[in-house]
Design an enzyme around this catalytic site. Structure first.
Site, PDB file in Angstrom:
ATOM      1  CG  HIS A  41      -0.263  -0.263   2.533  1.00  0.00           C
ATOM      2  ND1 HIS A  41       0.685   0.599   3.056  1.00  0.00           N
ATOM      3  CD2 HIS A  41      -0.356  -1.284   3.433  1.00  0.00           C
ATOM      4  CE1 HIS A  41       1.098   0.151   4.216  1.00  0.00           C
ATOM      5  NE2 HIS A  41       0.505  -0.999   4.470  1.00  0.00           N
ATOM      6  CB  ALA A  42       0.068   4.842   0.030  1.00  0.00           C
ATOM      7  N   GLY A  43       1.897   3.167   2.219  1.00  0.00           N
ATOM      8  CA  GLY A  43       2.916   3.203   3.277  1.00  0.00           C
ATOM      9  C   GLY A  43       4.198   2.519   2.833  1.00  0.00           C
ATOM     10  CG  HIS A  44       4.165  -1.639   2.109  1.00  0.00           C
ATOM     11  ND1 HIS A  44       2.886  -2.096   1.944  1.00  0.00           N
ATOM     12  CD2 HIS A  44       4.618  -2.187   3.260  1.00  0.00           C
ATOM     13  CE1 HIS A  44       2.565  -2.895   2.953  1.00  0.00           C
ATOM     14  NE2 HIS A  44       3.595  -2.973   3.768  1.00  0.00           N
ATOM     15  CD  GLN A  48       8.934  -5.156  11.760  1.00  0.00           C
ATOM     16  OE1 GLN A  48       8.409  -6.251  11.814  1.00  0.00           O
ATOM     17  NE2 GLN A  48       8.719  -4.311  10.756  1.00  0.00           N
ATOM     18  CB  VAL A  67       1.806   6.296   5.054  1.00  0.00           C
ATOM     19  CG1 VAL A  67       0.843   6.808   3.983  1.00  0.00           C
ATOM     20  CG2 VAL A  67       3.242   6.703   4.733  1.00  0.00           C
ATOM     21  CB  SER A  89      -1.110  -5.774   4.550  1.00  0.00           C
ATOM     22  OG  SER A  89       0.018  -5.127   4.004  1.00  0.00           O
ATOM     23  NE  ARG A  90      -1.936  -9.109  10.500  1.00  0.00           N
ATOM     24  CZ  ARG A  90      -0.606  -9.142  10.669  1.00  0.00           C
ATOM     25  NH1 ARG A  90       0.080  -8.019  10.839  1.00  0.00           N
ATOM     26  NH2 ARG A  90       0.032 -10.296  10.680  1.00  0.00           N
TER      27      ARG A  90
HETATM   28  P1  AMP Z   1       4.515  -5.201   6.440  1.00  0.00           P
HETATM   29  O1  AMP Z   1       3.250  -4.391   6.248  1.00  0.00           O
HETATM   30  O2  AMP Z   1       4.518  -5.969   7.707  1.00  0.00           O
HETATM   31  O3  AMP Z   1       4.863  -5.970   5.251  1.00  0.00           O
HETATM   32  O4  AMP Z   1       5.634  -4.110   6.666  1.00  0.00           O
HETATM   33  C1  AMP Z   1       6.669  -3.827   5.771  1.00  0.00           C
HETATM   34  C2  AMP Z   1       7.249  -2.501   6.135  1.00  0.00           C
HETATM   35  O5  AMP Z   1       6.310  -1.489   5.851  1.00  0.00           O
HETATM   36  C3  AMP Z   1       7.586  -2.360   7.627  1.00  0.00           C
HETATM   37  O6  AMP Z   1       8.790  -1.625   7.761  1.00  0.00           O
HETATM   38  C4  AMP Z   1       6.408  -1.592   8.142  1.00  0.00           C
HETATM   39  O7  AMP Z   1       6.684  -0.879   9.320  1.00  0.00           O
HETATM   40  C5  AMP Z   1       6.128  -0.673   6.978  1.00  0.00           C
HETATM   41  N1  AMP Z   1       4.776  -0.143   7.039  1.00  0.00           N
HETATM   42  C6  AMP Z   1       3.617  -0.838   7.147  1.00  0.00           C
HETATM   43  N2  AMP Z   1       2.575  -0.001   7.212  1.00  0.00           N
HETATM   44  C7  AMP Z   1       3.068   1.264   7.159  1.00  0.00           C
HETATM   45  C8  AMP Z   1       2.489   2.574   7.186  1.00  0.00           C
HETATM   46  N3  AMP Z   1       1.185   2.762   7.296  1.00  0.00           N
HETATM   47  N4  AMP Z   1       3.329   3.635   7.124  1.00  0.00           N
HETATM   48  C9  AMP Z   1       4.663   3.461   7.020  1.00  0.00           C
HETATM   49  N5  AMP Z   1       5.271   2.256   6.973  1.00  0.00           N
HETATM   50  C10 AMP Z   1       4.474   1.172   7.042  1.00  0.00           C
END
Ligand code: AMP
Length: 284
Positions: A34-37, A154, A177, A187-188
């Protein structure tokens, strides 16, 4: 952009990039991007990476027996397209056997900072995270890595690991984000029904209330925690924790004096959400 599946191939392309004088950036993820990634990818570039690898691996080691490993979203074609559009050089998407072949028996474990908050409710989770990230760092080599502070603990655990093991990784953390209404991207979130999606906002409402109270001078962790606990208790099915902790060690504190994080984890139906703010810094 190339999608790689073999660990040896990932090592080869990173070595080759460095030989050409290029800085490598790595963004570890479990996919369902998503946009955070995508913001992490941009940050890797800003931090000097000329080549960026996004790793996508739903790591079985970091899921507990009653967690969502089997139903975690797996959307590799969409993820690869999003990475390509963002200018990523390589997506590393190994299968389980490539990462954990028969006979795999090692574990990387960080003590202390793993034993509070998430560590209490997800035993073994961080051992899974540190083990897989240590493997990824071993394959990638000298690089800049970017993680989200959405997973605040983490981020603390992995920084500790990199320092303790002298890994040649420059670590950077990105602010969370959020959706326009404040919900942290995750993602959840796609597990949430429309009705749960509305209830989920109780977390950011509580965090904002606590921030307002902190800004007005409140320094008692119990008071700040209660401002999150009240709305979350009303909207969620179960709270794992709402806690103010030292922003580096994550140890509980009696009073907010130095940098402190306010973190929350709670269940909405079958979905577990987490969020946090560093008091005085983050403004969701
Ligand atoms: P994951 O969602 O567990 O695959 O996380 C992969 C990376 O993306 C990790 O470093 C997370 O902390 C980061 N991440 C997940 N959601 C966000 C978000 N909303 N904003 C910024 N980073 C994120």
């Amino acid at each position: 952009m190339e999608v790689l599946h073999e660990p040896a191939r990932l090592r080869a392309v990173c070595d080759q990039a460095r030989r050409a004088g290029e800085r490598v950036g790595v963004v570890p993820t479990m996919g369902a991007l998503h946009a955070g990634h995508l913001a992490l990818i941009d940050e890797a570039r800003r931090r000097g990476a000329q080549r960026v690898v996004v790793t996508i691996f739903v790591n079985p080691l970091q899921f507990g027996p009653n967690e969502d490993y089997s139903r975690y979203p797996r959307t590799l074609p969409d993820d690869a397209a999003a990475c390509e559009a963002r200018g990523v050089d390589w997506v590393f998407a190994p299968d389980r056997e490539a990462m954990y072949p028969a006979g795999f028996a090692s574990q990387v474990r960080v003590s202390g900072v793993t034993e509070v908050l998430e560590g209490v409710f997800r035993p073994g989770h961080f051992d899974g995270v540190t083990t897989v990230v240590a493997k990824l760092f071993g394959l990638v080599g000298d690089a800049v890595a970017v993680f989200g502070r959405k997973d605040y603990q983490q981020w603390c655990v992995l920084r500790r690991m990199v320092r303790d093991l002298d890994l040649p990784i420059e670590m950077h953390g990105m602010p969370t984000v959020r959706e326009v209404d404040g919900l942290a991207l995750s993602s959840r979130n796609r597990y949430l029904s429309p009705e749960e999606r509305v209830r989920a906002l109780a977390i950011v409402r509580g965090l904002r209330a606590a921030i307002a109270s902190f800004d007005a001078g409140e320094r008692d962790p119990r008071v700040l925690e209660s401002m999150v606990r009240a709305p979350v208790e009303a909207a969620f099915d179960r709270i794992d924790y709402v806690a103010v902790a030292d922003a580096d060690s994550l140890a509980p504190i009696e009073r907010v004096e130095g940098r402190a994080v306010l973190a929350v984890a709670a269940h909405l139906g079958r979905t577990r959400l987490i969020d946090n703010v560093v008091l005085g810094e983050d403004r969701p």
